[in-house]
Design a protein around this motif. Structure first.
Motif, short mmCIF file in Angstrom:
data_model
loop_
_atom_site.label_atom_id
_atom_site.label_comp_id
_atom_site.label_asym_id
_atom_site.label_seq_id
_atom_site.Cartn_x
_atom_site.Cartn_y
_atom_site.Cartn_z
N ALA A 1 20.75 3.47 1.61
CA ALA A 1 19.41 4.06 1.48
C ALA A 1 19.30 5.04 0.31
CB ALA A 1 19.02 4.76 2.78
N ARG A 2 20.41 5.56 -0.17
CA ARG A 2 20.38 6.47 -1.31
C ARG A 2 19.88 5.81 -2.58
NH1 ARG A 2 26.21 9.07 -1.84
NH2 ARG A 2 26.69 6.84 -2.04
N HIS A 3 19.96 4.47 -2.62
CA HIS A 3 19.62 3.75 -3.85
C HIS A 3 18.29 3.00 -3.77
CE1 HIS A 3 23.73 4.53 -5.19
NE2 HIS A 3 24.15 4.09 -4.02
N VAL A 4 17.58 3.13 -2.65
CA VAL A 4 16.37 2.33 -2.46
C VAL A 4 15.12 3.21 -2.52
CG1 VAL A 4 17.70 0.75 -1.02
CG2 VAL A 4 16.32 2.52 0.07
N ASP A 5 13.97 2.53 -2.53
CA ASP A 5 12.68 3.23 -2.58
C ASP A 5 12.15 3.56 -1.19
OD1 ASP A 5 12.75 2.90 -5.38
OD2 ASP A 5 11.85 0.91 -5.19
N PHE B 1 0.81 -1.22 0.00
CA PHE B 1 0.00 0.00 0.00
C PHE B 1 0.85 1.27 0.00
CE2 PHE B 1 -3.58 -2.71 1.52
CZ PHE B 1 -4.50 -2.33 0.54
N SER B 2 2.17 1.12 0.10
CA SER B 2 3.06 2.28 0.02
C SER B 2 3.23 2.75 -1.43
CB SER B 2 4.43 1.95 0.62
OG SER B 2 4.32 1.68 1.99
N GLY B 3 2.77 1.93 -2.38
CA GLY B 3 2.84 2.32 -3.78
C GLY B 3 3.53 1.26 -4.62
N HIS B 4 3.15 1.18 -5.89
CA HIS B 4 3.71 0.16 -6.77
C HIS B 4 5.19 0.39 -7.07
CE1 HIS B 4 2.89 3.42 -9.65
NE2 HIS B 4 3.80 2.85 -10.41
N ASP B 5 5.66 1.61 -6.82
CA ASP B 5 7.07 1.93 -7.09
C ASP B 5 7.96 1.64 -5.88
OD1 ASP B 5 5.86 3.92 -5.62
OD2 ASP B 5 7.02 5.55 -6.52
N THR B 6 7.40 1.10 -4.81
CA THR B 6 8.20 0.74 -3.63
C THR B 6 8.61 -0.72 -3.76
OG1 THR B 6 6.88 2.29 -2.32
CG2 THR B 6 8.26 0.75 -1.11
N ARG C 1 13.36 7.99 1.98
CA ARG C 1 11.96 7.82 2.36
C ARG C 1 11.85 6.76 3.45
NH1 ARG C 1 7.55 4.96 -1.54
NH2 ARG C 1 5.66 5.29 -0.29
N ILE C 2 11.30 7.12 4.58
CA ILE C 2 11.12 6.18 5.68
C ILE C 2 9.71 5.60 5.61
CG2 ILE C 2 11.10 5.90 8.19
CD1 ILE C 2 13.04 8.27 8.35
N LEU C 3 9.63 4.30 5.41
CA LEU C 3 8.33 3.64 5.26
C LEU C 3 7.63 3.45 6.59
CD1 LEU C 3 9.22 0.90 2.62
CD2 LEU C 3 8.20 3.15 2.22
N GLY C 4 8.42 3.28 7.65
CA GLY C 4 7.82 3.10 8.96
C GLY C 4 8.76 2.38 9.90
N VAL C 5 8.22 1.99 11.03
CA VAL C 5 8.99 1.31 12.09
C VAL C 5 8.33 -0.02 12.41
CG1 VAL C 5 9.74 1.44 14.49
CG2 VAL C 5 9.76 3.50 13.07
N VAL C 6 9.15 -1.04 12.59
CA VAL C 6 8.66 -2.34 13.05
C VAL C 6 9.10 -2.54 14.50
CG1 VAL C 6 8.83 -4.84 12.80
CG2 VAL C 6 8.63 -3.40 10.77
N LEU C 7 8.16 -2.71 15.39
CA LEU C 7 8.46 -2.98 16.79
C LEU C 7 8.67 -4.48 16.92
CD1 LEU C 7 8.74 -1.67 19.59
CD2 LEU C 7 6.32 -2.20 19.97
N ASN C 8 9.89 -4.87 17.25
CA ASN C 8 10.27 -6.28 17.24
C ASN C 8 10.46 -6.82 18.66
OD1 ASN C 8 10.85 -8.63 15.80
ND2 ASN C 8 13.04 -8.23 15.80
N LYS C 9 10.40 -8.13 18.78
CA LYS C 9 10.61 -8.83 20.05
C LYS C 9 9.63 -8.39 21.13
CE LYS C 9 15.58 -9.60 19.32
NZ LYS C 9 16.93 -9.52 19.95
#
Length: 236
Positions: free
Chosen positions: A165-169, A29-34, A198-206
């Motif tokens: 991160a400079r090369h990613v979506d 849902f972040s977009g087809h280009d991600t 672009r920061i997509l979000g955070v995953v809270l782990n463990k």
């Protein structure tokens, strides 16, 4: 192309499997280009590498062609963790000009998923990751795969993840529940923003669902309602 057998590929329980499906859906849902995504954290041992690997597996299970890149060329844990057999060459061989892209890509026993392992520890990882060869690798991967998942080193320790991160979506920040301070996560966020990532979000782990009243009650009620006695059957 190398062929590897991953002998310790984890089988997720229902709750973990649903969590990765949710994460995968949120990325969609972040977009087809991600399509090229990196994961980083503040410190080592927050579960970032395992989470990155399982996210790649989740995309592959949804019939996507996936390339998983272990870009932690300072201190990778993946070869030992998954007991990879048949791997000879890795990312550092390619970035140092010793091998081609095709030489370092591994076909795995996971359907639809190829991998590039980190390779030998590099004495100059910053220089390798900031060079043209890494940019060329990502460009070719975009052409050959539906999704590229990159496991980057912790950004709270070294700058490598910001270079990647400079090369990613988009980038996902992994945070270990109850172990990492707000200031540390804020520092990682600021480092990524400086690189215009672009920061997509955070995953809270463990998260310990048995001890954490909020998450335990929420997920217990949700899955209890729709899946009967699942919580009682899987509780150890």
């Amino acid at each position: 192309m190398q062929k590897v057998l991953l002998r310790k590929h984890d089988k997720l329980d229902f709750r973990a499997n649903e969590a990765f499906k949710t994460l995968r859906t949120n990325i969609l849902f972040s977009g087809h280009d991600t399509r090229v995504i990196t994961l980083t954290s503040s410190t080592p041992n927050e579960g970032k590498s395992s989470l990155s690997f399982q996210l790649a597996v989740s995309f592959a299970e949804a019939d996507n062609r996936v390339l998983f890149i272990d870009a932690d060329i300072r201190k990778s844990v993946l070869v030992g963790r998954y007991k990879a057999e048949g791997n000879k060459f890795g990312l550092t061989h390619y970035l140092s000009g010793q091998k081609t892209i095709d030489d370092v890509i591994c076909n795995t026993d996971i359907n639809n998923m190829d991998m590039i392992f980190a390779g030998p520890v590099s004495p100059n990882p910053t220089e390798l990751l900031s060079g043209d060869l890494f940019a060329d690798l990502i460009q070719k991967a975009r052409e050959e795969y539906d999704y590229v998942i990159i496991d980057a080193p912790p950004l709270g320790s070294v700058i490598d993840a910001a270079l990647i991160a400079r090369h990613v979506d988009g980038t996902i920040i992994v945070v270990e529940s109850g172990a990492i301070s707000y200031k540390m996560v804020q520092h990682v966020k600021e480092q990524l923003e400086k690189g215009e990532c672009r920061i997509l979000g955070v995953v809270l782990n463990k998260v310990d669902l048995d001890r954490d009243s909020y998450y335990g009650n929420y997920y217990g009620k949700y899955y209890g309602k729709y899946y009967g006695n699942y919580g009682e059957e899987t509780k150890k």
